[in-house]
Motif scaffolding. Structure first.
Motif, short mmCIF file in Angstrom:
data_model
loop_
_atom_site.label_atom_id
_atom_site.label_comp_id
_atom_site.label_asym_id
_atom_site.label_seq_id
_atom_site.Cartn_x
_atom_site.Cartn_y
_atom_site.Cartn_z
N UNK A 50 -6.62 -47.64 -32.80
CA UNK A 50 -7.81 -48.17 -32.03
C UNK A 50 -6.76 -49.93 -31.91
N UNK A 51 -5.87 -49.48 -32.47
CA UNK A 51 -5.15 -51.97 -32.01
C UNK A 51 -5.00 -52.17 -31.32
N UNK A 52 -5.14 -53.32 -31.79
CA UNK A 52 -4.03 -54.10 -30.45
C UNK A 52 -2.94 -55.26 -30.64
N UNK A 53 -2.02 -55.61 -29.79
CA UNK A 53 -0.97 -56.37 -30.69
C UNK A 53 -0.85 -57.53 -31.33
N UNK A 54 -2.41 -58.22 -31.38
CA UNK A 54 -2.29 -59.48 -31.78
C UNK A 54 -3.86 -58.78 -32.36
N UNK A 55 -4.80 -58.10 -32.81
CA UNK A 55 -6.44 -57.75 -33.45
C UNK A 55 -6.30 -57.65 -34.56
N UNK A 56 -5.02 -58.33 -35.52
CA UNK A 56 -5.23 -58.65 -36.69
C UNK A 56 -5.39 -60.39 -36.92
N UNK A 57 -5.67 -60.03 -38.15
CA UNK A 57 -5.68 -61.70 -39.09
C UNK A 57 -4.11 -62.26 -39.60
N UNK A 58 -3.71 -62.87 -39.54
CA UNK A 58 -1.69 -63.47 -40.04
C UNK A 58 -2.33 -64.60 -41.18
N UNK A 59 -2.47 -63.80 -42.22
CA UNK A 59 -2.77 -65.29 -43.23
C UNK A 59 -1.59 -66.01 -43.67
N UNK A 60 -2.41 -66.88 -43.81
CA UNK A 60 -1.89 -68.28 -44.53
C UNK A 60 -0.82 -68.48 -44.63
N UNK A 61 -0.10 -67.87 -45.52
CA UNK A 61 0.37 -67.33 -46.64
C UNK A 61 1.82 -66.84 -46.31
N UNK A 62 1.30 -66.24 -45.30
CA UNK A 62 2.55 -64.88 -44.75
C UNK A 62 3.42 -66.04 -43.09
N UNK A 63 2.31 -66.64 -42.97
CA UNK A 63 2.33 -67.21 -41.52
C UNK A 63 3.33 -68.97 -41.87
N UNK A 64 3.14 -69.47 -43.00
CA UNK A 64 4.14 -70.21 -43.30
C UNK A 64 6.00 -69.19 -44.19
N UNK A 65 5.55 -68.47 -44.46
CA UNK A 65 6.51 -67.88 -44.90
C UNK A 65 7.74 -67.42 -43.80
N UNK A 66 7.00 -66.78 -42.40
CA UNK A 66 7.26 -66.85 -40.92
C UNK A 66 7.60 -67.69 -40.37
N UNK A 67 7.32 -68.60 -41.08
CA UNK A 67 7.93 -70.70 -40.14
C UNK A 67 9.28 -70.48 -41.45
N UNK A 68 9.54 -71.19 -42.64
CA UNK A 68 10.39 -70.43 -43.55
C UNK A 68 11.60 -70.15 -42.17
N UNK A 69 11.26 -69.45 -42.43
CA UNK A 69 12.35 -67.48 -42.43
C UNK A 69 12.63 -68.11 -40.90
N UNK A 70 11.97 -68.85 -40.45
CA UNK A 70 12.61 -69.08 -39.02
C UNK A 70 13.55 -70.58 -39.00
N UNK A 71 13.02 -71.76 -39.45
CA UNK A 71 13.51 -72.58 -39.67
C UNK A 71 14.84 -72.50 -40.16
N UNK A 72 15.24 -71.52 -40.71
CA UNK A 72 16.43 -70.79 -42.04
C UNK A 72 17.01 -70.36 -41.15
#
Length: 89
Positions: A50-72
């Motif tokens: 039943x999942x869709x590609x963006x049906x979930x909720x990304x936690x704010x901490x994970x989003x911040x970590x992803x932004x840091x990884x992409x910035x690095x």
């Protein structure tokens, strides 16, 4: 002409480690961006089918970590460009 093969090996090794490191950090950023279990309207967990590609909720901490990884990754790429082009020095 004398070729220093150990220097070539060092440059190849450092280049390989740097490339693998950047790919790993980028992959970690993608993984952090994709965290979050999809939920249906009632708050219950959904089945995988039943999942869709963006049906979930990304936690704010994970989003911040992803932004840091992409910035690095972006900083590493820009630093490599800066080292490569002599007019920037």
């Amino acid at each position: 002409m004398d070729i220093d093969l150990s220097s070539i090996g060092i440059v190849a090794g450092v280049g390989f480690v740097a490339a693998v490191g950047i790919v790993l950090v980028y992959t970690l950023g993608l993984r952090l961006l994709g965290t979050g279990q999809p939920q249906d309207a009632g708050g219950e967990r959904t089945a995988y089918r039943d999942e869709t590609p963006r049906s979930g909720h990304t936690p704010p901490v994970a989003l911040a970590g992803a932004i840091v990884c992409f910035a690095v990754c972006a900083a590493a790429v820009l630093y490599g460009i800066w080292l490569t082009i002599p007019q920037f020095h």
